[in-house]
Design a protein around this motif. Structure first.
Motif, PDB file in Angstrom:
ATOM      1  N   GLU A 184       3.357 -79.059  -8.986  1.00 36.84           N
ATOM      2  CA  GLU A 184       4.726 -79.952  -7.989  1.00 36.84           C
ATOM      3  C   GLU A 184       4.826 -80.351  -8.634  1.00 36.84           C
ATOM      4  OE1 GLU A 184       1.732 -79.851  -3.754  1.00 36.84           O
ATOM      5  OE2 GLU A 184       1.972 -81.589  -4.622  1.00 36.84           O
ATOM      6  N   ARG A 185       4.220 -81.365  -9.495  1.00 37.38           N
ATOM      7  CA  ARG A 185       5.362 -82.909  -9.489  1.00 37.38           C
ATOM      8  C   ARG A 185       6.907 -82.035 -10.644  1.00 37.38           C
ATOM      9  NH1 ARG A 185       0.628 -85.715 -10.541  1.00 37.38           N
ATOM     10  NH2 ARG A 185       0.073 -84.894 -12.617  1.00 37.38           N
ATOM     11  N   GLY A 186       6.337 -80.594 -11.515  1.00 29.40           N
ATOM     12  CA  GLY A 186       7.040 -80.378 -12.501  1.00 29.40           C
ATOM     13  C   GLY A 186       8.624 -80.076 -11.487  1.00 29.40           C
ATOM     14  N   LEU A 187       7.624 -79.405 -10.562  1.00 33.85           N
ATOM     15  CA  LEU A 187       8.919 -78.756  -9.461  1.00 33.85           C
ATOM     16  C   LEU A 187       9.499 -79.857  -8.827  1.00 33.85           C
ATOM     17  CD1 LEU A 187       9.727 -75.817  -7.595  1.00 33.85           C
ATOM     18  CD2 LEU A 187       8.417 -76.445  -5.959  1.00 33.85           C
ATOM     19  N   LYS A 188       9.325 -80.643  -8.574  1.00 38.44           N
ATOM     20  CA  LYS A 188      10.322 -81.361  -7.508  1.00 38.44           C
ATOM     21  C   LYS A 188      11.406 -82.481  -8.986  1.00 38.44           C
ATOM     22  CE  LYS A 188       8.797 -85.586  -5.510  1.00 38.44           C
ATOM     23  NZ  LYS A 188       7.857 -86.887  -4.635  1.00 38.44           N
ATOM     24  N   VAL A 189      10.301 -82.921 -10.092  1.00 38.48           N
ATOM     25  CA  VAL A 189      11.362 -83.087 -10.969  1.00 38.48           C
ATOM     26  C   VAL A 189      12.003 -82.739 -11.363  1.00 38.48           C
ATOM     27  CG1 VAL A 189      11.633 -83.841 -13.711  1.00 38.48           C
ATOM     28  CG2 VAL A 189       9.602 -85.209 -12.176  1.00 38.48           C
ATOM     29  N   HIS A 190      12.175 -81.611 -11.591  1.00 37.55           N
ATOM     30  CA  HIS A 190      13.435 -80.180 -11.432  1.00 37.55           C
ATOM     31  C   HIS A 190      13.883 -79.927 -10.566  1.00 37.55           C
ATOM     32  CE1 HIS A 190      15.245 -76.395 -13.580  1.00 37.55           C
ATOM     33  NE2 HIS A 190      15.151 -76.570 -12.535  1.00 37.55           N
ATOM     34  N   ARG A 191      13.607 -80.458  -9.171  1.00 35.79           N
ATOM     35  CA  ARG A 191      14.963 -79.328  -8.258  1.00 35.79           C
ATOM     36  C   ARG A 191      15.514 -80.333  -8.189  1.00 35.79           C
ATOM     37  NH1 ARG A 191      10.978 -78.935  -4.321  1.00 35.79           N
ATOM     38  NH2 ARG A 191      11.979 -75.996  -4.076  1.00 35.79           N
ATOM     39  N   ALA A 192      15.073 -82.317  -8.342  1.00 32.21           N
ATOM     40  CA  ALA A 192      15.607 -83.315  -8.277  1.00 32.21           C
ATOM     41  C   ALA A 192      16.475 -83.636  -9.179  1.00 32.21           C
ATOM     42  CB  ALA A 192      15.216 -84.657  -8.451  1.00 32.21           C
ATOM     43  N   LYS A 193      16.295 -82.895 -10.861  1.00 38.21           N
ATOM     44  CA  LYS A 193      17.504 -82.989 -11.147  1.00 38.21           C
ATOM     45  C   LYS A 193      18.689 -82.087 -11.040  1.00 38.21           C
ATOM     46  CE  LYS A 193      17.369 -82.606 -16.305  1.00 38.21           C
ATOM     47  NZ  LYS A 193      16.838 -82.583 -17.835  1.00 38.21           N
ATOM     48  N   VAL A 194      18.395 -80.633 -10.735  1.00 38.33           N
ATOM     49  CA  VAL A 194      18.845 -79.855  -9.896  1.00 38.33           C
ATOM     50  C   VAL A 194      20.154 -80.347  -9.643  1.00 38.33           C
ATOM     51  CG1 VAL A 194      19.597 -77.232  -9.360  1.00 38.33           C
ATOM     52  CG2 VAL A 194      17.728 -78.099 -11.192  1.00 38.33           C
ATOM     53  N   GLU A 195      19.780 -81.087  -8.251  1.00 38.66           N
ATOM     54  CA  GLU A 195      20.499 -80.742  -7.016  1.00 38.66           C
ATOM     55  C   GLU A 195      21.491 -82.670  -7.810  1.00 38.66           C
ATOM     56  OE1 GLU A 195      17.031 -82.137  -4.126  1.00 38.66           O
ATOM     57  OE2 GLU A 195      17.225 -80.330  -3.672  1.00 38.66           O
ATOM     58  N   ALA A 196      20.627 -83.577  -8.330  1.00 32.90           N
ATOM     59  CA  ALA A 196      21.483 -84.633  -9.229  1.00 32.90           C
ATOM     60  C   ALA A 196      22.782 -83.721  -9.761  1.00 32.90           C
ATOM     61  CB  ALA A 196      20.546 -85.281  -9.918  1.00 32.90           C
ATOM     62  N   ALA A 197      22.305 -83.329 -10.386  1.00 38.93           N
ATOM     63  CA  ALA A 197      23.273 -81.860 -11.929  1.00 38.93           C
ATOM     64  C   ALA A 197      24.290 -81.693 -10.699  1.00 38.93           C
ATOM     65  CB  ALA A 197      23.180 -81.307 -12.728  1.00 38.93           C
ATOM     66  N   ALA A 198      24.452 -80.913  -9.618  1.00 47.68           N
ATOM     67  CA  ALA A 198      25.089 -80.431  -8.816  1.00 47.68           C
ATOM     68  C   ALA A 198      25.737 -80.894  -7.994  1.00 47.68           C
ATOM     69  CB  ALA A 198      24.070 -79.343  -7.611  1.00 47.68           C
ATOM     70  N   ARG A 199      25.365 -82.350  -7.484  1.00 46.00           N
ATOM     71  CA  ARG A 199      26.084 -83.579  -7.525  1.00 46.00           C
ATOM     72  C   ARG A 199      27.946 -83.860  -8.455  1.00 46.00           C
ATOM     73  NH1 ARG A 199      21.380 -85.182  -4.725  1.00 46.00           N
ATOM     74  NH2 ARG A 199      20.856 -86.540  -6.375  1.00 46.00           N
ATOM     75  N   GLU A 200      26.816 -83.591  -9.654  1.00 45.17           N
ATOM     76  CA  GLU A 200      27.594 -84.323 -10.835  1.00 45.17           C
ATOM     77  C   GLU A 200      28.347 -83.047 -11.510  1.00 45.17           C
ATOM     78  OE1 GLU A 200      24.944 -86.975 -13.067  1.00 45.17           O
ATOM     79  OE2 GLU A 200      24.972 -87.732 -11.621  1.00 45.17           O
ATOM     80  N   LEU A 217      22.033 -76.066 -15.122  1.00 44.03           N
ATOM     81  CA  LEU A 217      22.586 -76.350 -13.676  1.00 44.03           C
ATOM     82  C   LEU A 217      23.381 -74.590 -13.543  1.00 44.03           C
ATOM     83  CD1 LEU A 217      23.803 -77.722 -11.131  1.00 44.03           C
ATOM     84  CD2 LEU A 217      25.835 -77.761 -12.721  1.00 44.03           C
ATOM     85  N   ASP A 218      23.469 -74.194 -14.657  1.00 45.56           N
ATOM     86  CA  ASP A 218      23.733 -72.913 -14.330  1.00 45.56           C
ATOM     87  C   ASP A 218      22.885 -72.564 -14.279  1.00 45.56           C
ATOM     88  OD1 ASP A 218      26.349 -73.363 -14.512  1.00 45.56           O
ATOM     89  OD2 ASP A 218      26.593 -72.973 -16.038  1.00 45.56           O
ATOM     90  N   ALA A 219      21.863 -72.354 -14.988  1.00 47.01           N
ATOM     91  CA  ALA A 219      20.845 -71.564 -14.294  1.00 47.01           C
ATOM     92  C   ALA A 219      19.456 -71.757 -13.600  1.00 47.01           C
ATOM     93  CB  ALA A 219      19.896 -71.468 -15.906  1.00 47.01           C
ATOM     94  N   GLY A 220      19.961 -73.267 -12.625  1.00 45.31           N
ATOM     95  CA  GLY A 220      19.138 -74.062 -12.484  1.00 45.31           C
ATOM     96  C   GLY A 220      18.232 -73.273 -11.385  1.00 45.31           C
ATOM     97  N   GLU A 221      18.905 -72.553 -10.283  1.00 46.10           N
ATOM     98  CA  GLU A 221      17.818 -71.729  -9.323  1.00 46.10           C
ATOM     99  C   GLU A 221      16.754 -70.365  -9.615  1.00 46.10           C
ATOM    100  OE1 GLU A 221      18.456 -72.494  -6.019  1.00 46.10           O
ATOM    101  OE2 GLU A 221      19.638 -74.227  -6.662  1.00 46.10           O
ATOM    102  N   GLU A 222      17.380 -70.345 -10.775  1.00 48.79           N
ATOM    103  CA  GLU A 222      16.717 -69.153 -11.632  1.00 48.79           C
ATOM    104  C   GLU A 222      15.718 -69.628 -12.038  1.00 48.79           C
ATOM    105  OE1 GLU A 222      15.878 -65.877 -15.439  1.00 48.79           O
ATOM    106  OE2 GLU A 222      17.887 -66.939 -14.980  1.00 48.79           O
ATOM    107  N   THR A 223      15.547 -70.558 -12.780  1.00 46.95           N
ATOM    108  CA  THR A 223      14.572 -72.292 -13.320  1.00 46.95           C
ATOM    109  C   THR A 223      13.197 -72.405 -12.158  1.00 46.95           C
ATOM    110  OG1 THR A 223      15.525 -72.228 -15.295  1.00 46.95           O
ATOM    111  CG2 THR A 223      13.830 -73.624 -14.623  1.00 46.95           C
ATOM    112  N   LEU A 224      14.113 -72.758 -10.709  1.00 44.16           N
ATOM    113  CA  LEU A 224      13.871 -73.448 -10.046  1.00 44.16           C
ATOM    114  C   LEU A 224      12.694 -72.455  -9.134  1.00 44.16           C
ATOM    115  CD1 LEU A 224      13.936 -76.478  -8.508  1.00 44.16           C
ATOM    116  CD2 LEU A 224      15.387 -74.645  -7.047  1.00 44.16           C
ATOM    117  N   ALA A 225      13.509 -71.293  -8.843  1.00 43.53           N
ATOM    118  CA  ALA A 225      12.460 -69.851  -8.640  1.00 43.53           C
ATOM    119  C   ALA A 225      11.491 -69.480  -9.098  1.00 43.53           C
ATOM    120  CB  ALA A 225      13.483 -68.715  -8.384  1.00 43.53           C
ATOM    121  N   LYS A 226      11.269 -69.622 -10.760  1.00 46.98           N
ATOM    122  CA  LYS A 226      10.292 -69.423 -11.825  1.00 46.98           C
ATOM    123  C   LYS A 226       8.905 -70.650 -11.064  1.00 46.98           C
ATOM    124  CE  LYS A 226      12.623 -67.038 -15.654  1.00 46.98           C
ATOM    125  NZ  LYS A 226      13.302 -67.180 -16.581  1.00 46.98           N
ATOM    126  N   LEU A 227       9.743 -71.513 -11.241  1.00 46.95           N
ATOM    127  CA  LEU A 227       8.451 -73.284 -11.534  1.00 46.95           C
ATOM    128  C   LEU A 227       7.953 -73.062 -10.076  1.00 46.95           C
ATOM    129  CD1 LEU A 227      11.098 -76.052 -11.942  1.00 46.95           C
ATOM    130  CD2 LEU A 227       8.468 -74.788 -13.438  1.00 46.95           C
TER     131      LEU A 227
END
Length: 557
Positions: free
Chosen positions: A170-186, A335-345
């Motif tokens: 759960e924590r890993g997913l939360k961290v990755h999601r926050a990272k992807v969201e932050a990367a998307a903003r930048e 970032l480009d593969a973020g959604e795929e990793t997110l789905a796996k997590l």
């Protein structure tokens, strides 16, 4: 089990060394003799609260030492090993209490925190009395006792592992999601930065190399003029070489006319011509080495300044630009593969959560079944303890939405002391005397499960007598077959069941002062009859009391 207790200068105790055996040991004596001091001393040695007032009057400090004999795989030994502490041989707890309130704790002569001593003590000794609620006030303890009764402790431990795995996912997913969201903003900045750094293509060590080349070319530029002037002097129209050569030839011709007069001069001039020739060669080589293209210096400086500008822009030393470029490329790829990793997590989280849920539900079913069995086991002990009208139930409340590491159940011991009264939590409904008897019934039902290796009962027989006191004695005796039991008692029926009988008394220290000290004596069999008779009759011991005491002792098994 507890094998020895040594007390020095605690309240009324000056010097006391007690040895304990397996089975049931009782401590008896007149009120005020010091029985509670013994228990306070034991509690102090187990990490209990210290107090300068515990130190014997007139002394600077007091000390209590408790020695335990334990199996090699006992949890207390494992806890010591986990904390890097020695656990060889017996475990020796020593607590030093100063009169100024300071306290020191040692286990096997190794300094430990009082908190560590307390953690270990909980694993070794349980002290229970009429007003002691440690075993019954915490519903987490209720759940642990139920699991121990049903043999579910290993499953509960396994469930804790699944819970940690779930929360980690759960924590890993939360961290990755926050990272992807932050990367998307930048993302726009990241892409332009990657493009810029890829175009710049900084290399490891490039700054130092460029700076060195620039410094060499700048130095060469400064000294090139002097070298060219020297070359012009040696090789140009004003060169002294032709003049010296001409002079040497004239003198060489004249030397034949005056032998021995000019030979040395001719030789020196010849050597001078050789040196000048060598100088011409070297200055020409130096001139070639100083030759540089000013455009090359410009290119070097432009590259160097571009690297340093990039370092300032990205707030890193130039030497770290290649690593930054690699990191940005990796971040962009992530970032480009973020959604795929997110789905796996998310899929992994779903799986580990399903594993936990399945195990938690299975454990919950077993707890519900065990709750009924534990209730019946405790109920079977109540009539003999003069609680025949009472009811004891183990309430298991299940809430899948309130999962913890221990599962989805809240376990709570409820009692109804009399028909028609409202049942409720044991700590709120039962009186002090009832509470101690419920606790005893619970401990008997659990036998050696869910219990420390040493149980101490402090006057749990207060306010009862006759058959009830005898029933308490029988159950303490039964408990002592699986764990060590120490009981402070005023009931002769309990004292008669003991394997070891310790008599506590107080009197003059015998040092010529008026000081009083508590003493403890292990009673020999021939003296026990008299003490139990005293407990039966009071101050005046009659023959009838002695006969009754003898019958109690004869019937103890």
């Amino acid at each position: 089990m507890l094998t020895q207790l040594s007390i020095r200068d605690i309240v009324l105790i000056e010097r006391l060394d007690l040895a304990f055996e397996a089975g049931l040991s009782v401590l008896t004596g007149e009120t005020g003799a010091g029985k509670s001091i013994l228990l306070d001393s034991l509690s102090l040695a187990l990490g209990g609260r210290g107090d300068g007032g515990l130190v014997r009057h007139g002394e600077d400090k007091g000390q209590v030492t408790a020695t335990f004999e334990l199996a090699n795989n006992h949890p207390a030994r494992l806890l010591l090993r986990e904390n890097g502490l020695d656990d060889d041989g017996d475990l020796i707890f020593r607590r030093v209490q100063s009169a100024d309130g300071r306290t020191k704790a040692y286990v096997n002569d190794q300094a430990v925190s009082v908190q560590m001593m307390r953690q270990l003590g909980v694993l070794l000794v349980e002290i229970h009395g009429q007003h002691d609620d440690r075993a019954l006030v915490d519903t987490d303890a209720h759940r642990a006792l139920l699991d121990a009764f049903a043999g579910l402790s290993d499953e509960a431990l396994s469930l804790q592992g699944l819970y940690r795995k779930w929360k980690h996912a759960e924590r890993g997913l939360k961290v990755h999601r926050a990272k992807v969201e932050a990367a998307a903003r930048e993302a726009e900045f990241l892409r332009s930065s990657v493009e810029e750094l890829e175009k710049l293509s900084p290399q490891d060590g490039e700054e130092d190399e460029l700076a060195e080349r620039r410094a060499v070319m700048q130095k060469s530029e400064r000294i090139a003029g002097d070298i060219a002037e020297a070359s012009e002097f040696l090789n140009g129209n004003a060169s002294p070489v032709p003049m010296i050569a001409s002079m040497m030839r004239r003198l060489e011709r004249k030397s034949h006319e005056a032998p021995g007069l000019l030979e040395d001069t001719v030789q020196l001039l010849d050597a001078a011509l050789d040196n000048l020739s060598n100088a011409q060669t070297e200055v020409e080589a130096a001139l070639r080495r100083t030759e540089f293209d000013p455009r090359e210096l410009e290119r070097v400086e432009e590259r160097l300044f571009s690297l340093r500008a990039a370092g300032r822009k990205y707030s890193v030393p130039v030497i770290e630009l290649p690593a930054l470029a690699e990191k940005m490329v990796a971040d962009l790829a992530e970032l480009d593969a973020g959604e795929e990793t997110l789905a796996k997590l998310e899929a992994n989280l779903h799986l580990v959560k399903a594993d936990f849920d399945q195990a938690a539900v299975a454990l919950s079913h077993k707890r519900h079944t065990a709750a009924s069995a534990l209730s019946d086991a405790v109920m079977a002990e109540l009539p003999a303890l003069k609680l025949e009208r009472a009811r004891f139930t183990v309430e298991v409340t299940t809430d899948a939405d309130a999962a913890t590491a221990e599962g989805i159940d809240v376990v709570e011991f409820h009692v109804q002391t009399n028909p028609g009264t409202r049942p409720g939590p044991i700590m709120k409904v039962a009186s002090g005397g009832e509470l101690s008897r419920f606790l005893l019934a619970l401990k008997v039902a659990l036998a050696d499960r869910g219990s420390a290796p040493t149980l101490v009962f402090d006057e749990i027989d207060t306010g009862v007598g006759g058959a009830v006191a005898d029933a308490i004695g029988q159950r303490l005796r039964r408990l002592s077959k699986t764990v060590q039991v120490l009981s402070v008692t005023h009931a002769p029926q309990v004292a008669a069941r003991a394997a070891t009988h310790l008599l506590i008394s107080k009197g003059p220290t015998g040092d010529g002062t008026e000081r009083i000290a508590t003493k403890v004596a292990t009673m020999e069999p021939q003296h026990r009859t008299e003490e139990i008779a005293r407990m039966l009759a009071g101050a005046s011991v009659t023959d009838e009391a002695r006969a009754a005491a003898a019958r109690l002792l004869a019937a103890k098994d």
